[in-house]
Design a protein around this motif. Structure first.
Motif, PDB file in Angstrom:
ATOM      1  N   SER A   1      75.067 -97.331  15.147  1.00 36.38           N
ATOM      2  CA  SER A   1      73.609 -96.480  15.176  1.00 36.38           C
ATOM      3  C   SER A   1      74.034 -95.252  16.178  1.00 36.38           C
ATOM      4  CB  SER A   1      72.611 -97.060  15.918  1.00 36.38           C
ATOM      5  OG  SER A   1      72.950 -97.447  17.324  1.00 36.38           O
ATOM      6  N   THR A   2      74.715 -95.293  16.985  1.00 39.95           N
ATOM      7  CA  THR A   2      75.096 -94.019  17.878  1.00 39.95           C
ATOM      8  C   THR A   2      76.219 -93.259  16.996  1.00 39.95           C
ATOM      9  OG1 THR A   2      76.988 -95.343  19.066  1.00 39.95           O
ATOM     10  CG2 THR A   2      74.663 -95.111  19.996  1.00 39.95           C
ATOM     11  N   ALA A   3      77.065 -94.000  16.522  1.00 42.56           N
ATOM     12  CA  ALA A   3      77.824 -93.160  15.361  1.00 42.56           C
ATOM     13  C   ALA A   3      77.299 -92.491  14.310  1.00 42.56           C
ATOM     14  CB  ALA A   3      78.898 -94.148  14.857  1.00 42.56           C
ATOM     15  N   ALA A   4      76.329 -93.139  13.842  1.00 43.61           N
ATOM     16  CA  ALA A   4      75.394 -92.469  12.724  1.00 43.61           C
ATOM     17  C   ALA A   4      74.721 -91.065  13.192  1.00 43.61           C
ATOM     18  CB  ALA A   4      74.633 -93.332  12.074  1.00 43.61           C
ATOM     19  N   LYS A   5      74.207 -91.179  14.404  1.00 42.55           N
ATOM     20  CA  LYS A   5      73.597 -90.011  14.890  1.00 42.55           C
ATOM     21  C   LYS A   5      74.449 -88.832  15.505  1.00 42.55           C
ATOM     22  CE  LYS A   5      69.908 -92.861  17.366  1.00 42.55           C
ATOM     23  NZ  LYS A   5      69.388 -93.264  18.538  1.00 42.55           N
ATOM     24  N   ALA A   6      75.748 -89.095  16.112  1.00 41.44           N
ATOM     25  CA  ALA A   6      76.638 -88.330  16.077  1.00 41.44           C
ATOM     26  C   ALA A   6      77.184 -87.611  14.994  1.00 41.44           C
ATOM     27  CB  ALA A   6      78.020 -88.810  16.977  1.00 41.44           C
ATOM     28  N   ALA A   7      77.386 -88.277  13.943  1.00 40.97           N
ATOM     29  CA  ALA A   7      77.735 -87.850  12.589  1.00 40.97           C
ATOM     30  C   ALA A   7      76.665 -86.641  12.112  1.00 40.97           C
ATOM     31  CB  ALA A   7      78.074 -88.823  11.560  1.00 40.97           C
ATOM     32  N   ASP A   8      75.397 -87.153  12.199  1.00 44.89           N
ATOM     33  CA  ASP A   8      74.305 -86.092  11.888  1.00 44.89           C
ATOM     34  C   ASP A   8      74.418 -84.782  12.628  1.00 44.89           C
ATOM     35  OD1 ASP A   8      73.202 -87.960   9.911  1.00 44.89           O
ATOM     36  OD2 ASP A   8      72.067 -88.737  11.144  1.00 44.89           O
ATOM     37  N   ALA A   9      74.700 -85.013  13.937  1.00 46.39           N
ATOM     38  CA  ALA A   9      74.723 -83.830  14.805  1.00 46.39           C
ATOM     39  C   ALA A   9      75.938 -82.946  14.310  1.00 46.39           C
ATOM     40  CB  ALA A   9      75.158 -84.404  16.379  1.00 46.39           C
ATOM     41  N   LEU A  10      76.969 -83.577  14.006  1.00 45.03           N
ATOM     42  CA  LEU A  10      78.028 -82.703  13.678  1.00 45.03           C
ATOM     43  C   LEU A  10      77.876 -82.185  12.444  1.00 45.03           C
ATOM     44  CD1 LEU A  10      81.258 -85.149  14.663  1.00 45.03           C
ATOM     45  CD2 LEU A  10      80.279 -83.050  15.952  1.00 45.03           C
ATOM     46  N   ARG A  11      77.105 -82.714  11.446  1.00 45.15           N
ATOM     47  CA  ARG A  11      76.901 -81.964  10.119  1.00 45.15           C
ATOM     48  C   ARG A  11      76.007 -80.812  10.374  1.00 45.15           C
ATOM     49  NH1 ARG A  11      75.994 -87.606   8.654  1.00 45.15           N
ATOM     50  NH2 ARG A  11      77.810 -88.442   7.562  1.00 45.15           N
ATOM     51  N   SER A  12      75.307 -80.829  11.276  1.00 44.29           N
ATOM     52  CA  SER A  12      74.227 -79.819  11.510  1.00 44.29           C
ATOM     53  C   SER A  12      75.003 -78.450  12.155  1.00 44.29           C
ATOM     54  CB  SER A  12      73.340 -80.423  12.537  1.00 44.29           C
ATOM     55  OG  SER A  12      73.898 -80.233  13.665  1.00 44.29           O
TER      56      SER A  12
END
Length: 284
Positions: free
Chosen positions: A182-193
Motif C-alpha cells: 500500500s505504501t509502495a502504491a502511494k509513492a508510485a502515484d506521487a512520483l507519477r504526479s
C-alpha cells in the motif's frame, strides 16, 4: 630280490639307505615354489603405512579441487576460477553503501543485474553500467528540495544505468523498497504526479541534466508499483554530452538529438528494462 644282509629300501630312502632330502630341485619342490611366487605377484605389492598415507593425500587433493570448481562465483567465465583480469578492470563504478548481507530482500545489483550478463527482454539487450544505492531515498530525486518521498516509508533505493547493446540508447532504472504494497502504491502515484522527478544516472554514476520540454517522445519514465517495491525506468538517446549543463553541479549527460529516421526506439528500451526490474518482485 636281495642278497643276504641286504634289505629292501623303503620309500624316501636313497639307494645308499639314507632318507632322501628335498632340495627343491625335484618336480614337487620346484612347482611349489613357483606357485607361491605367481600367487604373490597376482596379489600385488603389500599396502605399507607410507603407501596408505600417500593415497590419502592424493584423494584429499582431488576432492578439494572438485569442491573449488563446483563453487561458482557470480561473473566467473570459468566456474570457480573467477573473472579474468581484464573483466575486473571493467567493473562498473558504484556510489553508496551496499545493503546489509543479513537483509534477505536487499537491493543488490549483482544479484538483480549481474555485470557480466546483459539484460535481454523481448529481443532488446542492454549492459549494466554505474550504480547508486543507499537508504536516503530523497537522493533519487532530480531536485532534492522536493518532498515527494518525505514520510513515504521508503527504506532503501538502487539506481542502475544501462547502455543498449545493439542500439545507442542510455537507460536509468530506479528501484525503491517500502514496507508494504500500500505504501509502495502511494509513492508510485506521487512520483507519477511529477514527471521527470526521478534523476537519470549515467554509466559513470553522474546524474544527467534534466531534459527540457518533457524530452523526446518515448522517453517518458515508466513508474510501476510491484509488491512493496516501486520501479522507475526511463531512456534517452546516446548523444553528445553537455559539459556544464544545468542540473546537478558538475554533471554531464546526453542532450536530446533531433528526430529523424533511424532514431533509437526509446520506448522499447524503457519497457524492456521496466519489466526486467519488476520481475524479481512480482511474488514478494
Amino acid at each position: 630280490m636281495t642278497t643276504q644282509g641286504e634289505r629292501t629300501p623303503t620309500p624316501g630312502e636313497g639307494q645308499d639307505g639314507r632318507a632322501g632330502q628335498r632340495t627343491g630341485g625335484g618336480a614337487g619342490g620346484t612347482g611349489g615354489t613357483a606357485g607361491a611366487t605367481a600367487a604373490a605377484r597376482r596379489r600385488g605389492p603389500r599396502l605399507t603405512g607410507r603407501r596408505a598415507v600417500g593415497w590419502v593425500v592424493v584423494i584429499g587433493v582431488v576432492v578439494a579441487g572438485g569442491w573449488v570448481i563446483t563453487r561458482p562465483t557470480p561473473g566467473d567465465y570459468i566456474p570457480g576460477l573467477g573473472p579474468s583480469k581484464a573483466d575486473s578492470a571493467r567493473t562498473p563504478p558504484v556510489v553508496g553503501s551496499p545493503p546489509p548481507t543479513t537483509d534477505p530482500e536487499g537491493l543488490n545489483a549483482d544479484n538483480l543485474f549481474p555485470a557480466q550478463r546483459p539484460v535481454e527482454v523481448a529481443g532488446y539487450k542492454a549492459r549494466r553500467g554505474g550504480i547508486r544505492q543507499g537508504e536516503k531515498c530523497d537522493e533519487v530525486l532530480q531536485d532534492r528540495t522536493q518532498e515527494l518521498l518525505k514520510d513515504s516509508g521508503c527504506q532503501a533505493y538502487l539506481i542502475v544505468s544501462f547502455t543498449g547493446v545493439d542500439h545507442p540508447v542510455l537507460s536509468s532504472v530506479t528501484l525503491l523498497r517500502f514496507a508494504d504494497p500500500s505504501t509502495a502504491a502511494k509513492a508510485a502515484d506521487a512520483l507519477r504526479s511529477k514527471p521527470g522527478a526521478v534523476a537519470f544516472i549515467l554509466a559513470d554514476t553522474n546524474i544527467a541534466p534534466a531534459q527540457s520540454g518533457g524530452g523526446k517522445p518515448g522517453s517518458e519514465a515508466r513508474i510501476e508499483a510491484v509488491g512493496h517495491y516501486v520501479t522507475v525506468a526511463s531512456s534517452r538517446p546516446a548523444g553528445a554530452t553537455a559539459p556544464g549543463a544545468t542540473g546537478t553541479p558538475g554533471a554531464t549527460g546526453p542532450t536530446p538529438t533531433s528526430t529523424g529516421s533511424g532514431e533509437p526506439n526509446l520506448d522499447e528500451a524503457t519497457r524492456a528494462l521496466s519489466y526486467a526490474a519488476g520481475q524479481p518482485f512480482v511474488w514478494m
